[in-house]
Design a protein around this motif. Structure first.
Motif, mmCIF file in Angstrom:
data_model
loop_
_atom_site.group_PDB
_atom_site.id
_atom_site.type_symbol
_atom_site.label_atom_id
_atom_site.label_comp_id
_atom_site.label_asym_id
_atom_site.label_seq_id
_atom_site.Cartn_x
_atom_site.Cartn_y
_atom_site.Cartn_z
ATOM 1 N N ALA A 99 0.096 13.326 -4.611
ATOM 2 C CA ALA A 99 0.715 12.001 -4.599
ATOM 3 C C ALA A 99 -0.081 11.045 -3.708
ATOM 4 O O ALA A 99 -0.258 9.865 -4.045
ATOM 5 C CB ALA A 99 2.157 12.100 -4.118
ATOM 6 N N ALA A 102 -0.453 2.820 -9.399
ATOM 7 C CA ALA A 102 0.709 3.289 -8.642
ATOM 8 C C ALA A 102 1.307 2.168 -7.802
ATOM 9 O O ALA A 102 0.592 1.457 -7.095
ATOM 10 C CB ALA A 102 0.311 4.447 -7.739
ATOM 11 N N VAL A 140 5.235 6.038 -5.371
ATOM 12 C CA VAL A 140 5.337 7.409 -5.865
ATOM 13 C C VAL A 140 6.648 7.977 -5.370
ATOM 14 O O VAL A 140 7.016 7.780 -4.205
ATOM 15 C CB VAL A 140 4.145 8.263 -5.415
ATOM 16 N N PHE A 196 -1.611 7.518 -4.915
ATOM 17 C CA PHE A 196 -1.207 6.291 -4.233
ATOM 18 C C PHE A 196 -2.388 5.626 -3.534
ATOM 19 O O PHE A 196 -2.501 4.397 -3.503
ATOM 20 C CB PHE A 196 -0.097 6.595 -3.224
ATOM 21 N N HIS A 223 5.275 6.655 -10.447
ATOM 22 C CA HIS A 223 4.766 8.022 -10.529
ATOM 23 C C HIS A 223 5.755 8.970 -9.849
ATOM 24 O O HIS A 223 6.313 8.628 -8.803
ATOM 25 C CB HIS A 223 3.397 8.148 -9.859
ATOM 26 N N HIS A 224 5.934 10.140 -10.442
ATOM 27 C CA HIS A 224 6.891 11.115 -9.930
ATOM 28 C C HIS A 224 6.192 12.446 -9.640
ATOM 29 O O HIS A 224 5.367 12.907 -10.431
ATOM 30 C CB HIS A 224 8.028 11.332 -10.931
ATOM 31 N N THR A 233 8.914 8.993 -0.254
ATOM 32 C CA THR A 233 7.811 8.259 -0.852
ATOM 33 C C THR A 233 6.721 8.054 0.191
ATOM 34 O O THR A 233 6.842 8.503 1.340
ATOM 35 C CB THR A 233 8.292 6.912 -1.423
#
Length: 349
Positions: A327, A339, A342, A331, A317-318, A36
């Motif tokens: 990402a 977000a 993530v 973020f 969030h993925h 992450t």
């Protein structure tokens, strides 16, 4: 392998880098299954952490699978699924003996994504594997334990424990981003009478309610001192937790607390903040700071495994691991995107 590499303030790249190799007998090589992005990574990219140099792989949070270990590693072995802690602990120095692992002087502390290459990569070398990784309990998902790498222990230790939250306290959390939400979640373990979340983004205040805040204040619309004054008969909060890392929010925390109150600073500051001792000295105010030590990680793992903490709700969030640049964009615009954390999954997931 591919990794997210820092090349100076504002410059990050997803690029090919050499695979990590065992250096010391206490090392492990971990395949990154899930990682992450942390607010600290954003501070690094702003230039707030000058110790991070050009060429460093960022990231200090991961869940992964052990691929190989050095000859001195005894508690984990290849094939084990582990949580990689943001703090590495030699286990032998004075500070590790005092469970102050964040201050390790034996080669550990916060080194991943800071002083050595980190976890936003397909693989990572983890020093002191016996004392810096934790086996993930059976039946617990990566999402449930990923935030135990950093933000949940940080919110608990640096916010709630340092702030000495007690049953019945009024707690103000300034900043309802991931670390502020972790503080709200951890505060509930101590049964405060009120948890007041303060932020400028309504989306984050909505999230704060979901995490357990009993009141929220958008301080662009209303003065939080009024709200907390109404709750406390004008006295102020027992504890104020700073979870942003800018001078204005730190100074706000010192204004929100009662005489004898406690300010627990969590935020990573890249600029000086004024400490108004001319006002604070007579009010018997305590101010604490700190880098997380992660001494609480085993306890928090048990709470997550038993269902007493729902840490998976941080994941909003993925992405696939190779979508790290996207990402970061999501973020970095959390106020717009909503977000919180993530979640980036490697090829093994």
């Amino acid at each position: 392998m591919k990794a997210l590499v820092y090349h100076g303030p504002g410059d990050k790249r997803w690029e090919e880098v050499p695979d990590p190799a065992l250096v010391d007998a206490t090392d492990a090589i971990v395949r990154v299954d899930t990682t992450t992005i942390c607010g600290t990574d954003l501070h690094i990219l702003k230039g707030d952490v000058p110790a991070v140099t050009d060429g460093r792989i960022l990231g200090h949070e991961a869940v992964g699978t052990i691929e190989s270990v050095g000859d001195a590693v005894t508690t984990v072995r290849p094939g084990d699924r582990v949580l990689v802690s943001c703090i590495s602990a030699c286990g032998r120095c004075r500070f590790c003996r005092e469970a102050r692992y964040g201050q390790c002087i034996g080669g550990g502390g916060w080194i991943l994504g800071h002083l050595i290459d980190g976890t936003q990569a397909e693989r990572v070398r983890v020093p002191f594997a016996d004392t810096s990784t934790y086996r993930v309990p059976e039946g617990v998902s990566d999402e449930q334990v990923l935030v135990l790498s950093d933000i949940l222990p940080t919110g608990y230790e640096v916010g709630i424990v340092n702030g000495q939250v007690q049953p019945g306290d009024v707690v103000a959390v300034v900043g309802a981003g991931p670390i502020g939400l972790a503080s709200i979640m951890a505060a509930r373990l101590y049964s405060p009478s009120s948890i007041v979340a303060v932020d400028l983004a309504d989306s984050r205040l909505t999230a704060a309610e979901q995490f357990g805040a009993t009141a929220t204040v958008n301080n662009g619309d209303r003065d939080p001192k009024e709200v907390i004054g109404d709750l406390t008969g004008g006295l102020g909060a027992d504890v104020a937790i700073e979870a942003v890392g800018v001078p204005e929010t730190f100074e706000l925390c010192t204004e929100l607390i009662r005489p004898g109150g406690r300010v627990a600073n969590i935020g990573v500051h890249g600029a000086p903040a004024t400490l108004h001792l001319e006002d604070l000295w007579i009010r018997t105010v305590t101010v604490t700071t700190g880098l997380v030590d992660t001494y609480s990680t085993p306890t928090l793992l048990r709470l997550v495994a038993s269902g007493q903490l729902d840490a998976a709700q941080f994941a909003t969030h993925h992405f696939a691991l190779d979508e790290l640049m996207d990402a970061y964009d999501v973020f970095g615009r959390a106020g717009e995107t909503g977000a919180l954390k993530v979640v980036l999954s490697g090829a093994g997931r």
